[in-house]
Write a protein that holds these residues in place. Structure first.
Motif, PDB file in Angstrom:
ATOM      1  N   THR A 153       4.076   1.903   2.495  1.00 19.70           N
ATOM      2  CA  THR A 153       4.749   0.668   2.894  1.00 19.70           C
ATOM      3  C   THR A 153       6.257   0.814   2.714  1.00 19.70           C
ATOM      4  O   THR A 153       6.719   1.295   1.688  1.00 19.70           O
ATOM      5  CB  THR A 153       4.258  -0.522   2.056  1.00 19.70           C
ATOM      6  OG1 THR A 153       2.855  -0.646   2.208  1.00 19.70           O
ATOM      7  CG2 THR A 153       4.932  -1.811   2.468  1.00 19.70           C
ATOM      8  N   ALA A 165      -0.419   1.845  -4.160  1.00 19.47           N
ATOM      9  CA  ALA A 165      -0.811   0.463  -3.883  1.00 19.47           C
ATOM     10  C   ALA A 165      -0.537  -0.409  -5.097  1.00 19.47           C
ATOM     11  O   ALA A 165      -0.632   0.044  -6.232  1.00 19.47           O
ATOM     12  CB  ALA A 165      -2.287   0.408  -3.523  1.00 19.47           C
ATOM     13  N   GLY A 183      -5.402  -5.023  -4.957  1.00 15.02           N
ATOM     14  CA  GLY A 183      -4.411  -5.178  -3.910  1.00 15.02           C
ATOM     15  C   GLY A 183      -4.190  -6.580  -3.391  1.00 15.02           C
ATOM     16  O   GLY A 183      -3.601  -7.409  -4.060  1.00 15.02           O
ATOM     17  N   ASP A 186       0.849  -1.186   0.000  1.00 15.93           N
ATOM     18  CA  ASP A 186       0.000   0.000   0.000  1.00 15.93           C
ATOM     19  C   ASP A 186       0.883   1.234   0.000  1.00 15.93           C
ATOM     20  O   ASP A 186       2.096   1.142   0.225  1.00 15.93           O
ATOM     21  CB  ASP A 186      -0.893   0.016   1.245  1.00 15.93           C
ATOM     22  CG  ASP A 186      -1.915  -1.111   1.235  1.00 15.93           C
ATOM     23  OD1 ASP A 186      -2.487  -1.375   0.167  1.00 15.93           O
ATOM     24  OD2 ASP A 186      -2.122  -1.722   2.304  1.00 15.93           O
TER      25      ASP A 186
END
Length: 121
Positions: free
Chosen positions: A50, A71, A98, A47
């Motif tokens: 991250t 993402a 995702g 995401d």
């Protein structure tokens, strides 16, 4: 291809999950040079925000994180421990699904190989 010995008698395995469509992809590059440690593997869902990995100086005193700003799914990664500023480290494919898409990618990666050991020997 079977007659040429390129594919085993069983043929090519069918896809286990539906195809994942990606809108595009992007490489995340090293902000500085140093020793690279990866925190993500190919097939991981990420995401925005991250931490993908970190780059440190040879003594580990100064560390710079490589942060993902969108993402997607990690589809490529550098394995080299020493990196220079600007080197490509992570290739992330943008996808709207995702985590569900990442499950499909890892299922395909775990699929049976094209050849059995007996067919190679």
């Amino acid at each position: 291809m079977q007659s040429l010995g390129m594919v085993g008698q069983k043929g090519v395995p069918k896809a286990r999950t539906p195809t994942v469509m990606c809108a595009g992809s992007r490489w995340f590059r090293a902000p500085v040079g140093g020793l690279f440690r990866s925190y993500r593997a190919i097939g991981d869902a990420v995401d925005a925000g991250t931490v993908l990995g970190a780059i440190s100086d040879p003594f580990g005193e100064v560390e710079q994180e490589v942060i993902c700003d969108e993402a997607g799914i990690v589809i490529g990664r550098s394995n080299m421990p020493v990196v220079y500023e600007g080197e490509a480290l992570f290739h992330v494919a943008s996808t709207p699904r995702g985590e569900a898409a990442a499950d499909g990618v890892t299922a395909q990666m775990d699929a049976a190989p094209l050849f059995d050991e007996d067919e190679i020997l």
